[in-house]
Design a protein around this motif. Structure first.
Motif, PDB file in Angstrom:
ATOM      1  N   TYR A   7      -5.860  -0.819  -9.883  1.00  0.00           N
ATOM      2  CA  TYR A   7      -4.993  -1.142 -11.014  1.00  0.00           C
ATOM      3  C   TYR A   7      -4.004  -2.253 -10.678  1.00  0.00           C
ATOM      4  O   TYR A   7      -3.530  -2.366  -9.546  1.00  0.00           O
ATOM      5  N   ARG A   8      -3.703  -3.045 -11.702  1.00  0.00           N
ATOM      6  CA  ARG A   8      -2.641  -4.039 -11.603  1.00  0.00           C
ATOM      7  C   ARG A   8      -1.383  -3.456 -12.254  1.00  0.00           C
ATOM      8  O   ARG A   8      -1.400  -3.055 -13.420  1.00  0.00           O
ATOM      9  N   ILE A   9      -0.290  -3.430 -11.489  1.00  0.00           N
ATOM     10  CA  ILE A   9       0.918  -2.742 -11.938  1.00  0.00           C
ATOM     11  C   ILE A   9       1.824  -3.700 -12.704  1.00  0.00           C
ATOM     12  O   ILE A   9       2.113  -4.811 -12.247  1.00  0.00           O
ATOM     13  N   LEU A  10       2.261  -3.258 -13.869  1.00  0.00           N
ATOM     14  CA  LEU A  10       3.313  -3.931 -14.636  1.00  0.00           C
ATOM     15  C   LEU A  10       4.567  -3.076 -14.517  1.00  0.00           C
ATOM     16  O   LEU A  10       4.534  -1.870 -14.808  1.00  0.00           O
ATOM     17  N   LEU A  11       5.666  -3.668 -14.095  1.00  0.00           N
ATOM     18  CA  LEU A  11       6.922  -2.933 -13.947  1.00  0.00           C
ATOM     19  C   LEU A  11       7.880  -3.326 -15.060  1.00  0.00           C
ATOM     20  O   LEU A  11       8.170  -4.513 -15.240  1.00  0.00           O
ATOM     21  N   LEU A  33       1.219   6.670 -24.102  1.00  0.00           N
ATOM     22  CA  LEU A  33       0.387   5.578 -23.624  1.00  0.00           C
ATOM     23  C   LEU A  33      -0.542   6.025 -22.496  1.00  0.00           C
ATOM     24  O   LEU A  33      -0.175   6.877 -21.674  1.00  0.00           O
ATOM     25  N   PRO A  34      -1.743   5.437 -22.417  1.00  0.00           N
ATOM     26  CA  PRO A  34      -2.571   5.674 -21.232  1.00  0.00           C
ATOM     27  C   PRO A  34      -2.015   4.888 -20.048  1.00  0.00           C
ATOM     28  O   PRO A  34      -1.488   3.779 -20.221  1.00  0.00           O
ATOM     29  N   ARG A  35      -2.112   5.459 -18.857  1.00  0.00           N
ATOM     30  CA  ARG A  35      -1.718   4.761 -17.627  1.00  0.00           C
ATOM     31  C   ARG A  35      -0.309   4.182 -17.723  1.00  0.00           C
ATOM     32  O   ARG A  35      -0.077   2.999 -17.508  1.00  0.00           O
ATOM     33  N   ALA A  36       0.614   5.042 -18.055  1.00  0.00           N
ATOM     34  CA  ALA A  36       2.032   4.660 -18.107  1.00  0.00           C
ATOM     35  C   ALA A  36       2.849   5.804 -17.541  1.00  0.00           C
ATOM     36  O   ALA A  36       2.621   6.967 -17.890  1.00  0.00           O
ATOM     37  N   ALA A  75       0.834  -1.211   0.000  1.00  0.00           N
ATOM     38  CA  ALA A  75       0.000   0.000   0.000  1.00  0.00           C
ATOM     39  C   ALA A  75       0.865   1.255   0.000  1.00  0.00           C
ATOM     40  O   ALA A  75       0.529   2.255  -0.653  1.00  0.00           O
ATOM     41  N   GLU A  76       2.001   1.207   0.698  1.00  0.00           N
ATOM     42  CA  GLU A  76       2.897   2.361   0.739  1.00  0.00           C
ATOM     43  C   GLU A  76       3.560   2.569  -0.625  1.00  0.00           C
ATOM     44  O   GLU A  76       3.746   3.705  -1.075  1.00  0.00           O
ATOM     45  N   VAL A  77       3.920   1.471  -1.283  1.00  0.00           N
ATOM     46  CA  VAL A  77       4.495   1.590  -2.631  1.00  0.00           C
ATOM     47  C   VAL A  77       3.489   2.238  -3.569  1.00  0.00           C
ATOM     48  O   VAL A  77       3.817   3.158  -4.337  1.00  0.00           O
ATOM     49  N   ARG A  78       2.248   1.789  -3.515  1.00  0.00           N
ATOM     50  CA  ARG A  78       1.213   2.369  -4.373  1.00  0.00           C
ATOM     51  C   ARG A  78       0.994   3.846  -4.044  1.00  0.00           C
ATOM     52  O   ARG A  78       0.762   4.671  -4.950  1.00  0.00           O
ATOM     53  N   ARG A  79       1.040   4.188  -2.774  1.00  0.00           N
ATOM     54  CA  ARG A  79       0.853   5.585  -2.389  1.00  0.00           C
ATOM     55  C   ARG A  79       1.951   6.459  -2.985  1.00  0.00           C
ATOM     56  O   ARG A  79       1.680   7.555  -3.513  1.00  0.00           O
ATOM     57  N   ARG A  80       3.197   5.974  -2.929  1.00  0.00           N
ATOM     58  CA  ARG A  80       4.315   6.747  -3.476  1.00  0.00           C
ATOM     59  C   ARG A  80       4.226   6.853  -4.989  1.00  0.00           C
ATOM     60  O   ARG A  80       4.687   7.834  -5.575  1.00  0.00           O
ATOM     61  N   LEU A  81       3.643   5.857  -5.629  1.00  0.00           N
ATOM     62  CA  LEU A  81       3.459   5.907  -7.073  1.00  0.00           C
ATOM     63  C   LEU A  81       2.217   6.700  -7.470  1.00  0.00           C
ATOM     64  O   LEU A  81       2.090   7.125  -8.632  1.00  0.00           O
ATOM     65  N   GLY A  82       1.288   6.874  -6.543  1.00  0.00           N
ATOM     66  CA  GLY A  82       0.031   7.557  -6.864  1.00  0.00           C
ATOM     67  C   GLY A  82      -0.899   6.694  -7.691  1.00  0.00           C
ATOM     68  O   GLY A  82      -1.660   7.210  -8.526  1.00  0.00           O
ATOM     69  N   ILE A  83      -0.864   5.378  -7.472  1.00  0.00           N
ATOM     70  CA  ILE A  83      -1.669   4.435  -8.246  1.00  0.00           C
ATOM     71  C   ILE A  83      -2.675   3.755  -7.316  1.00  0.00           C
ATOM     72  O   ILE A  83      -2.303   3.165  -6.300  1.00  0.00           O
ATOM     73  N   ASP A  84      -3.962   3.816  -7.672  1.00  0.00           N
ATOM     74  CA  ASP A  84      -5.019   3.239  -6.849  1.00  0.00           C
ATOM     75  C   ASP A  84      -4.936   1.716  -6.814  1.00  0.00           C
ATOM     76  O   ASP A  84      -4.353   1.080  -7.697  1.00  0.00           O
ATOM     77  N   ASP A  85      -5.604   1.140  -5.816  1.00  0.00           N
ATOM     78  CA  ASP A  85      -5.628  -0.312  -5.662  1.00  0.00           C
ATOM     79  C   ASP A  85      -6.369  -1.013  -6.801  1.00  0.00           C
ATOM     80  O   ASP A  85      -6.226  -2.226  -6.982  1.00  0.00           O
ATOM     81  N   LEU A 131      -2.658  -1.861 -23.166  1.00  0.00           N
ATOM     82  CA  LEU A 131      -3.191  -0.912 -22.187  1.00  0.00           C
ATOM     83  C   LEU A 131      -4.540  -0.361 -22.630  1.00  0.00           C
ATOM     84  O   LEU A 131      -5.415  -0.066 -21.793  1.00  0.00           O
ATOM     85  N   SER A 132      -4.749  -0.196 -23.929  1.00  0.00           N
ATOM     86  CA  SER A 132      -6.028   0.300 -24.429  1.00  0.00           C
ATOM     87  C   SER A 132      -7.132  -0.725 -24.248  1.00  0.00           C
ATOM     88  O   SER A 132      -8.298  -0.376 -23.993  1.00  0.00           O
ATOM     89  N   THR A 133      -6.779  -2.005 -24.333  1.00  0.00           N
ATOM     90  CA  THR A 133      -7.769  -3.072 -24.217  1.00  0.00           C
ATOM     91  C   THR A 133      -8.117  -3.392 -22.774  1.00  0.00           C
ATOM     92  O   THR A 133      -9.284  -3.617 -22.430  1.00  0.00           O
ATOM     93  N   ASP A 134      -7.109  -3.398 -21.914  1.00  0.00           N
ATOM     94  CA  ASP A 134      -7.315  -3.770 -20.499  1.00  0.00           C
ATOM     95  C   ASP A 134      -7.095  -2.540 -19.629  1.00  0.00           C
ATOM     96  O   ASP A 134      -5.967  -2.153 -19.336  1.00  0.00           O
ATOM     97  N   SER A 135      -8.175  -1.933 -19.196  1.00  0.00           N
ATOM     98  CA  SER A 135      -8.094  -0.694 -18.411  1.00  0.00           C
ATOM     99  C   SER A 135      -7.670  -0.933 -16.968  1.00  0.00           C
ATOM    100  O   SER A 135      -7.518   0.027 -16.202  1.00  0.00           O
ATOM    101  N   SER A 136      -7.455  -2.200 -16.582  1.00  0.00           N
ATOM    102  CA  SER A 136      -7.022  -2.478 -15.200  1.00  0.00           C
ATOM    103  C   SER A 136      -5.508  -2.426 -15.056  1.00  0.00           C
ATOM    104  O   SER A 136      -4.990  -2.487 -13.935  1.00  0.00           O
ATOM    105  N   LEU A 137      -4.786  -2.317 -16.174  1.00  0.00           N
ATOM    106  CA  LEU A 137      -3.325  -2.367 -16.151  1.00  0.00           C
ATOM    107  C   LEU A 137      -2.720  -0.967 -16.077  1.00  0.00           C
ATOM    108  O   LEU A 137      -3.221  -0.025 -16.699  1.00  0.00           O
ATOM    109  N   TYR A 138      -1.626  -0.870 -15.332  1.00  0.00           N
ATOM    110  CA  TYR A 138      -0.892   0.398 -15.199  1.00  0.00           C
ATOM    111  C   TYR A 138       0.595   0.078 -15.343  1.00  0.00           C
ATOM    112  O   TYR A 138       1.129  -0.740 -14.603  1.00  0.00           O
TER     113      TYR A 138
END
Length: 399
Positions: A230-234, A288-291, A218-228, A258-265
């Motif tokens: 989304y599923r993060i790809l690094l 890209l969206p959400r990148a 949760a702290e990593v997501r907070r520092r990234l500013g990404i809501d729960d 990313l355009s097809t799957d809106s759950s990915l960041y």
């Protein structure tokens, strides 16, 4: 004559009787410190010579263990980026020489370097043991200098790829008294080149695993500013010939996904050696969206904790993330890349045509982190390598 010689200021006190003086002599010497003393023993010392991020990060946990065993650790960084990593981790080190930015070894690691500054530093305070990476000609020069002056040395190979004939690691290994390697596969690779090596492990693997247990997602997501939601790809960035082109191709392939799957960041991290301008520019051009580019100050291993999948080109981050228990995808590695993790079933290969299908499959699976770790251990990776390397150092220090 003995008493005046030891403590002449006490003669009036001791005049009343010789017997008293004799009985008091031992106590006086102990209390007033007049007698001769043995100097305190010096701490054994080790010097770490580092050029790149991998070896610096690999030796950091070893340094902590050695200090706990009363061993003095002296860092000798040869580049600004290794010095920056040491600064970020609160380590003292031999300052870089003035004008280091103009030295040829920064742009060309295979170039002979002006190492006199570092030779002088070693001559002023010779270590009991020098441990150096194998990624630059400058490190080989310092290793040979140590051999010429009788200072024990060890070469620390941090990479997981077996050496190619004529590679920098293969050419620099002879500059050190002994070679330490991370896996049995790498050891076998050196053996085929006629270079004996000792299995020592790669301490960053345990550091990544411990981070996975300690860092709050949760702290990593907070520092990234990404809501729960989304599923993060690094995507772990690199540098060097071919990387820009590979990054551009990867981002182009990610567009439809990313355009097809809106759950990915998508989060892209840059290599510690670089400033992130390559990745920042590539992301801007891709649109890209959400990148996003990972913010400064968040280590890649912490980013990996919050990621569903870790992707890279050929980086050692792939092995480190797998040891953490994360699914790993190598995107379009070159033909000479040793896809050992893919053969072991703990990583996937993908290119522009297969990336969407590979990601969909990986995201459906629920990998068992401990099972992945067991596969790696059976494949010749070393557990608790920071302790293993520390013990090898202690055994190599004379006395």
């Amino acid at each position: 004559g003995l008493i005046p010689a030891l403590c002449p200021g006490l003669i009036p006190v001791l005049r009343p009787g010789l017997t008293s003086a004799l009985f008091l002599l031992v106590a006086i010497v102990a209390l007033c410190g007049c007698g001769p003393k043995e100097p305190p023993p010096e701490e054994p010392s080790v010097a770490f010579v580092v050029y790149d991020a991998g070896e610096t990060l690999g030796l950091l946990p070893v340094a902590h263990r050695l200090r706990g065993r009363e061993v003095e650790v002296n860092w000798i960084p040869l580049t600004p980026w290794s010095a920056d990593l040491l600064t970020a981790n609160g380590e003292d080190y031999v300052a870089l020489p003035s004008g280091v930015g103009e030295m040829t070894h920064l742009e060309d690691r295979e170039a002979e370097a002006e190492v006199g500054y570092w030779e002088d530093a070693l001559a002023v305070d010779p270590p009991d043991l020098l441990v150096s990476g194998l990624v630059s000609a400058a490190q080989a020069q310092l290793g040979r200098w140590c051999q010429a002056f009788g200072i024990r040395s060890r070469g620390f190979h941090d990479g997981f790829q077996p050496p190619e004939p004529g590679s920098m690691a293969a050419r620099t290994a002879s500059a050190f008294d002994e070679l330490w390697v991370p896996t049995t596969r790498v050891r076998e690779g050196f053996f085929t080149l006629g270079v004996p090596a000792v299995l020592a492990g790669q301490p960053t693997l345990e550091a990544w695993r411990r981070t996975s247990l300690e860092v709050d997602v949760a702290e990593v997501r907070r520092r990234l500013g990404i809501d729960d939601d989304y599923r993060i790809l690094l995507f772990a960035g690199q540098y060097g010939s071919g990387y820009r082109e590979t990054l551009t191709a990867f981002l182009e392939a990610m567009g439809p996904i990313l355009s097809t799957d809106s759950s990915l960041y998508l989060v892209v991290s840059h290599h510690p050696r670089t400033d992130g301008e390559v990745e920042r520019g590539a992301l801007a051009r891709a649109g890209l969206p959400r990148a996003t580019l990972a913010p400064e100050g968040v280590p890649t291993m912490e980013l990996a904790v919050g990621a569903e999948v870790v992707l890279t080109w050929t980086s050692t981050v792939g092995v480190q993330a797998a040891f953490m228990g994360k699914p790993v995808v190598y995107y379009s590695p070159p033909a000479e890349f040793d896809a050992h993790l893919v053969e072991e079933g703990v990583a996937r290969l993908a290119d522009e045509g297969t990336l969407a299908a590979v990601l969909a499959r990986v995201l459906r699976e629920n990998p068992d982190a401990e099972a992945m770790r067991e596969i790696l251990l059976r494949a010749g990776y070393v557990v608790n390598a920071d302790s293993v390397v520390a013990e090898l150092i202690l055994a190599a220090i004379p006395g």
